[in-house]
Design an enzyme around this catalytic site. Structure first.
Site, mmCIF file in Angstrom:
data_model
loop_
_atom_site.group_PDB
_atom_site.id
_atom_site.type_symbol
_atom_site.label_atom_id
_atom_site.label_comp_id
_atom_site.label_asym_id
_atom_site.label_seq_id
_atom_site.Cartn_x
_atom_site.Cartn_y
_atom_site.Cartn_z
ATOM 1 N N LEU A 33 0.489 -0.999 -0.187
ATOM 2 C CA LEU A 33 -0.488 -0.126 0.288
ATOM 3 C C LEU A 33 0.838 1.274 0.236
ATOM 4 O O LEU A 33 0.506 2.705 0.379
ATOM 5 C CB LEU A 33 -1.056 0.417 1.313
ATOM 6 C CG LEU A 33 -1.980 -1.056 1.424
ATOM 7 C CD1 LEU A 33 -3.086 -1.059 2.347
ATOM 8 C CD2 LEU A 33 -3.204 -1.313 -0.352
ATOM 9 N N PHE A 73 3.744 -8.127 -10.181
ATOM 10 C CA PHE A 73 3.131 -7.160 -10.362
ATOM 11 C C PHE A 73 4.215 -5.631 -9.643
ATOM 12 O O PHE A 73 4.643 -4.465 -9.659
ATOM 13 C CB PHE A 73 1.876 -6.041 -11.029
ATOM 14 C CG PHE A 73 1.274 -6.761 -11.825
ATOM 15 C CD1 PHE A 73 1.596 -6.675 -12.778
ATOM 16 C CD2 PHE A 73 0.633 -8.264 -11.243
ATOM 17 C CE1 PHE A 73 0.493 -7.894 -13.614
ATOM 18 C CE2 PHE A 73 -0.738 -8.881 -11.835
ATOM 19 C CZ PHE A 73 -0.478 -8.705 -13.258
ATOM 20 N N TYR A 141 14.367 2.859 -14.533
ATOM 21 C CA TYR A 141 13.369 1.490 -14.541
ATOM 22 C C TYR A 141 13.693 0.127 -15.716
ATOM 23 O O TYR A 141 13.390 -0.532 -14.985
ATOM 24 C CB TYR A 141 12.506 2.201 -14.600
ATOM 25 C CG TYR A 141 10.442 2.475 -15.229
ATOM 26 C CD1 TYR A 141 10.864 0.740 -14.171
ATOM 27 C CD2 TYR A 141 10.927 1.774 -16.472
ATOM 28 C CE1 TYR A 141 9.611 -0.188 -13.865
ATOM 29 C CE2 TYR A 141 9.557 0.771 -16.591
ATOM 30 C CZ TYR A 141 8.838 0.195 -15.997
ATOM 31 O OH TYR A 141 7.582 -0.806 -15.862
#
Ligand code: UDP
Length: 326
Positions: A33, A73, A141
């Site tokens: 979260l 993910f 990334y």
């Protein structure tokens, strides 16, 4: 199948949970979260609030729940942010995947579907990009995801029963067709949501990062895939995955749009010209990325259903202009 979905409260993870359930599978959600939203995962889906870097938690979860598959993910996914804070990306993306793999190595899980990216190709590959193209990422990334790919393939050599799929996404956009699930990042830097948030007056104007690239109109070209097509591909690939498989697929629509073309399409959808200003290039952006996604179609029969750019932007607009943002 019983599927552990890491990053399940994020944009793509939450759509994946929904799609898996629609396909008759049993998703089990995990998210720390940090960027995801608890309410993006239905209340009746098992949910664990944990960080993938916590190997012990993962190992015990994999032991007790006996998943058939892990879909991974959980990651940070902003090119610009990764250039500014590279270690944050290596820590979360590489560290998270390393931790997951340690837990996986001691478990009975036999399938792993990994969320990778076209950013692993860099700007040297010929377009349309095929899976065998050179991978030379030009931003942290992309580099972080490439390390993860390598770790997964190397680990698989010692776990011959494990089937792995590396899915390299091109740009993902759009929201659930029924308007109930969408994209809500904070901060938000992806083009489609930023354009639509600008249309809503939440930003004064869109900054177009560079119009001096070697492309027909000078702005960067990307391949925009609808999120529902993307998550469908995950289900299809997982169902096809057999012991020992190593499948690598590009996921895209095989066609690129420039930032200017995106602006024109989005302005058309919202019904007025979205204000913009040309700004400097954003470090880390390759000029042109679009997929040759024919391999996945040949091998497992998946191809994007939403082939019109307008449909992708319209679905996102339905979400952005509706509650809770609009
Ligand atoms: N872009 C832009 N302005 C923005 C956000 C993105 O001009 O406010 C451009 C960006 O430079 C890139 C394309 O839009 O060429 C897609 O960027 P995005 O961040 O959505 O995805 P990326 O390709 O970086 O994963």
């Amino acid at each position: 199948m019983k599927v552990l979905v890491t990053g399940a409260a994020g944009y793509i993870g939450s759509h994946a949970v929904r799609s898996l359930r629609q396909r008759g599978h049993a998703p089990f959600a995990l998210d720390n979260l940090s960027r995801g939203h608890r309410q993006a995962v239905p209340a009746d889906i098992p949910f664990v609030e944990a960080d993938v870097r916590n190997t012990e938690t993962l190992a015990s979860l994999l032991r007790t729940e006996r998943f058939d598959c892990v879909m991974h993910f959980a990651a940070f996914a902003y090119v610009g942010e990764s250039v500014e804070a590279p270690l944050k990306y290596f820590d979360n993306n590489v560290g998270g995947t390393l931790s997951l793999l340690k837990a996986l190595a001691g478990s009975e899980v036999r399938r792993l579907v990994f969320s990778s990216t076209c950013a692993t190709y860099g700007d040297r590959a010929e377009v349309p990009i095929v899976e065998g193209a050179v991978q030379q990422p030009i931003n942290p990334y992309g580099a972080s995801k490439l390390f993860c790919e390598r770790m997964i393939l190397d680990l698989q050599r010692s776990l011959p029963d494990l089937g792995v799929a590396l899915l390299r996404y091109f740009n993902v956009a759009g929201c659930a067709e029924d308007g109930t699930l969408g994209e809500d990042h904070d901060p938000e830097t992806h083009l489609v949501p930023v354009m639509l948030r600008t249309a809503l007056g939440l930003h004064p104007k869109l900054l177009v990062f560079g119009d001096d690239y070697p492309t027909p109109d000078g702005t960067c070209i990307r391949d925009y895939l609808h999120v529902e097509d993307l998550v469908e591909a995950h289900g299809v690939v997982m169902e096809a995955l057999e012991r020992g498989d190593r499948r690598v697929y590009n996921l895209g629509v095989d066609r690129g749009y420039s930032v200017r073309e995106m602006l024109t399409a989005a302005s058309d959808v919202v019904g007025f010209g979205i204000p913009f200003e040309v700004a400097a290039r954003r470090p880390g952006d390759p000029a042109v990325l679009y997929a040759d996604a024919s391999k996945i179609e040949r091998e497992v029969g998946w191809s994007a259903r939403h082939t019109e750019l307008r449909e992708v932007i319209e679905s996102a607009w339905r979400w952005f202009r509706g509650p809770p943002q609009g």
